[in-house]
Design an enzyme around this catalytic site. Structure first.
Site, PDB file in Angstrom:
ATOM      1  N   GLU A  51       0.794  -1.220   0.000  1.00 44.50           N
ATOM      2  CA  GLU A  51       0.000   0.000   0.000  1.00 44.50           C
ATOM      3  C   GLU A  51       0.828   1.272   0.000  1.00 44.50           C
ATOM      4  O   GLU A  51       0.448   2.265  -0.629  1.00 44.50           O
ATOM      5  CB  GLU A  51      -0.947   0.011   1.214  1.00 44.50           C
ATOM      6  CG  GLU A  51      -2.035  -1.038   1.174  1.00 44.50           C
ATOM      7  CD  GLU A  51      -3.022  -0.817   0.045  1.00 44.50           C
ATOM      8  OE1 GLU A  51      -3.249   0.351  -0.342  1.00 44.50           O
ATOM      9  OE2 GLU A  51      -3.559  -1.810  -0.472  1.00 44.50           O
TER      10      GLU A  51
ATOM     11  N   SER B 268     -57.138   2.849  -3.055  1.00 48.43           N
ATOM     12  CA  SER B 268     -58.320   2.108  -2.609  1.00 48.43           C
ATOM     13  C   SER B 268     -58.109   1.330  -1.318  1.00 48.43           C
ATOM     14  O   SER B 268     -59.082   0.905  -0.677  1.00 48.43           O
ATOM     15  CB  SER B 268     -58.776   1.146  -3.711  1.00 48.43           C
ATOM     16  OG  SER B 268     -59.185   1.873  -4.858  1.00 48.43           O
TER      17      SER B 268
END
Length: 794
Positions: free
Chosen positions: A114, A489
């Site tokens: 890294e 509804s």
């Protein structure tokens, strides 16, 4: 002869006089000087602009006190009623190790891959930036230049989007962090904070997840394997793709040798070491929305301490039911998605011609498109109208043909839109299906439509399952508790319930005939409501009208009982009056509700008239198991009653007709039991699809719609979209539950097979309702209809 030679003319030579050469050289020198000066001036101007931008951005950088005060904290664990872990908040810090406790070989492995110059640079490795730039220029695959400090800055404070602005802030934050913390402190934070796949945060947690051992016990080879995870946890972890993870591990071992972290003997031993991985644990529970709801409740109670006290939060949710609800909702949404037009690949990536570089490029590309549970991302290697070959993150290559290509037909057509074309390098979604015992892969796409599911026990309000959307990682908005939508509804039962109090009965006859309201009547625009199917069936009893969801009947009922009375009646079910304006459109569910409110409202019918508050937390303990809170069982009493038992009984009878012969008839047909009650709901222009229903032990509500409301489709209804999801869940929830229909309470009579309130069983009730009695206008004339059409032409 010699004299002739002396006098003979010599051949002319092409020769530039010295003064001309000096002039040319001088001109060239001035040109070069001018170009160099111009270049330097340009570079200086660019540096000046960058410096100015940095100077302006620096004061706006976020406060980094969260890093300077980074301390280990015990997580809050959220568990189901049966003890299954549903979520963990703070788990990225649960295995916190100081830098002295992290083995040197683990640190070295991370630094080798890294940021090998971590202890030499000041937060930004300028040599690394140049090297990465050259690598990206010369290769098809990308190579980053982020230092460990820059990654810490990004993980804590910035988004993952790849933009120049974010990179600038990343660099500035890195410099600020380096000024505030020591190198060891930065590395310590990085190695405890970084996400490493499979819910592991930090290398200590990852060691447990992948190897089942403490970090202090891992070898050089295991350290190298873990160090390969930060680049792309989904692509380089040994559970998802052992081959790719091993290739990266071998490379890291070589890097450790190159940087002097290990000897050649250690390198050779590490490269041949056979790693033993921890067996994969069972798939995690998909309860992110309900876990987040619990987290919010705990945070409101304890503040930041909720994440540090080691709380164990036991919910009322049942793990198996939660999983069934999650699967049912996703299956319903994906069934809808198959009927939609293919919107094209999620992205396109350039693939190298070198086969050796291909796998790495695919891994990098798919790291930006993680799996959405069963919806996997894949990179297309070749494509035509008859066959698509694609590679998964796991390294597996798929060959899709026939039925597997149908959902993406438009994307494979030569005449299709180039922007949605499936070609080499396209990132697509695929899903595995099983038919007749055979597994097949099909091209699909991430759905744009959303959904919600909520189930609760109407007897005490305990939540049994909650799914707030299709995927929490994609959309964290909890549609169960936060989405205010028109119920359509599915809201009619509450209007009918109010009508029962005004003398209406299940046998009251009301005319299903056209209606028209002029602009002077509505106060705004002309309104000519319709039934969903566009037909009118004339006079019919309330029982049939609700079963068939007749809008004209609901409007006539509401107009007769009065919108003011109905609006106040709704509050008995937990609805907010101001969310349902006192207009006739209330009869069609034009107000606003949340799915949780709908569940609470239907629970009043299910439990015989009592309003119960939803309950999610069953018990709370600390990290030593001491009970901090234990919810007492709720006992229904007259104090909680909000409507009469007989009203709830008649409404249950009416809603049973809906599931027996009405718009939800397949509920009883498929579940094969009569004690099922509910109502479908489809809003105007099919923007929302609902089903709300219950059995006496469980009430469940399903909603489907777009976050930014738009039409689901002309043929999409609550019965077609939401009801199948509800049926799938109820089929599981009611396994082994005996059929139990409610008994008649006091105050009702059965006359010729129909139920009535005692006082309305004779002539005292409302036997029928005419338009004259309801003070309603007649249907629109031709001139009035033309005015409506003109309105939509404007």
């Amino acid at each position: 002869m010699s004299e002739a030679k002396k006098t003979a003319p010599r051949t002319a030579r092409s020769e530039t006089p010295p003064e001309h050469r000096r002039t040319a050289l001088s001109l060239l020198g001035r040109t070069l000087s001018w170009l160099i000066g111009l270049t330097l001036a340009g570079v200086f101007s660019l540096l000046l602009l960058i410096a100015l931008a940095l100077a302006m951005a620096y004061p706006n950088l976020p406060d980094i006190s969260g890093l300077t005060d980074y301390r280990p904290k015990l997580p809050m664990r959220v568990l189901s009623a049966d003890g299954v872990l549903l979520g963990e908040f703070g788990e990225e810090r649960r295995n916190f190790l100081s830098i002295k406790e992290i083995p040197k070989r683990m640190q070295d492995a991370v630094l080798a891959i890294e940021d090998a110059r971590f202890y030499q640079h000041g937060g930004v490795d300028y040599l690394g930036v140049i090297r990465a730039g050259l690598a990206n220029f010369g290769e098809s695959r990308s190579q980053g230049a982020s230092t460990i400090t820059m990654q810490v800055a990004r993980n804590f404070y910035l988004s993952t989007e790849k933009t120049l602005t974010r990179k600038i802030y990343e660099i500035l934050l890195a410099l600020k962090i380096e000024n505030a913390l020591s190198k060891d402190e930065i590395l310590e934070i990085y190695m405890n904070q970084i996400f490493l796949g499979h819910r592991a945060y930090g290398f200590a947690a990852a060691s447990e997840v992948y190897f089942g051992k403490p970090l202090r016990d891992i070898s050089v080879a295991e350290s190298a394997m873990l160090a390969g995870l930060p680049k792309a946890p989904s692509a380089y972890n040994p559970i998802n793709n052992l081959k790719r993870a091993t290739i990266r591990q071998q490379y890291i071992i070589e890097r450790m040798l190159e940087n002097g972290f290990i000897t050649e003997e250690q390198r050779d031993a590490a490269k041949v070491e056979k790693l033993v991985f921890r067996p994969p644990v069972e798939s995690p529970q998909h309860a992110e929305y309900v876990a987040e709801a619990a987290r919010l409740l705990m945070f409101n109670q304890y503040g930041e301490e909720a994440y540090t006290r080691g709380l164990n939060v036991y919910l009322t949710v049942r793990a198996e039911e939660q999983t069934v609800a999650y699967r049912a909702l996703r299956r319903g949404i994906m069934d809808f998605e198959r009927r939609q037009v293919y919107r094209g690949p999620e992205a396109y990536v350039d693939l190298p011609s070198d086969p050796k570089a291909l796998d790495v490029r695919i891994a990098e590309a798919l790291a930006d498109h993680p799996a959405n549970d069963e919806l996997l991302a894949a990179v297309v290697l070749e494509a035509d109208a008859r066959k698509v070959v694609a590679a998964l993150q796991s390294g597996e290559t798929l060959s899709l043909t026939g039925e597997g290509l149908k959902p993406a037909t438009s994307g494979l057509s030569d005449k299709g839109n180039p922007k949605t074309r499936i070609r080499r390098g396209a990132v697509i979604r695929v899903i595995k299906s099983t038919k007749a015992g055979k597994e097949d892969w099909t091209i699909t796409q991430l759905p744009e439509v959303e959904g919600a599911f909520i189930a609760m026990d109407p007897r005490d309000g305990r939540i049994r399952a909650m799914v707030g959307g299709f995927d929490y990682a994609k959309n964290k908005f909890n549609h169960v508790t936060q989405a205010w939508r028109q119920p359509g509804s599915s809201f009619k039962p509450f209007i009918y319930s109010a009508a029962l109090e005004k003398g209406f009965t299940p046998s009251t006859v009301v005319n299903d005939a056209p209606l028209f309201f002029s602009a002077s009547t509505t106060g705004s625009q002309p309104w000519e409501p319709k039934n969903y199917d566009g037909t009118f069936e004339g006079a019919m009893p309330l029982r049939r009208a609700l079963a068939k969801s007749k809008n004209m009947v609901s409007i006539r009922i509401l107009n007769s009982i009065g919108v003011g009375f109905a609006q106040q009646w709704l509050t008995r079910f937990g609805f907010e009056a101001e969310k349902h304006p006192a207009y006739l459109t209330m009869a069609l569910g034009a107000g606003s509700v949340t799915p949780l409110q709908m569940a609470q409202g239907y629970a009043v019918f299910a439990n015989g008239g009592h309003r119960v508050a939803p309950q999610l937390i069953a018990k709370l303990t600390d990290n030593k198991g001491r009970v901090l809170y234990d919810a007492l069982p709720l006992q229904l009493s007259e104090d909680s009653r909000t409507i009469e038992a007989r009203n709830a009984f008649l409404m249950t009878s009416l809603l049973q007709e809906v599931t027996r012969s009405g718009t939800a008839a397949k509920a009883q047909a498929q579940l094969k039991r009569p004690d099922i009650y509910g109502k479908t709901g489809t809003t105007n222009d099919s923007m929302d699809a609902w089903f709300a229903g219950y059995q006496k032990e469980v009430v469940a509500v399903v909603w489907i719609g777009y976050d930014q409301p738009r039409k689901l489709g002309d043929r999409e209804t609550g019965g077609g979209l939401a009801l199948p999801i509800w049926i799938e869940y109820m089929g599981f929830a009611l396994r082994g539950v005996a059929v139990s229909e409610p008994s008649a309470p006091e105050g009702v009579l059965n006359v010729n097979g129909e139920w009535y309130f005692d006082e309305f069983s004779g002539k005292a009730g409302v036997p029928s309702l005419s338009d004259d009695e309801a003070h309603l206008p007649k249907a629109a004339g031709e001139d009035e209809k033309k005015s409506i059409l003109d309105l939509f032409k404007r």
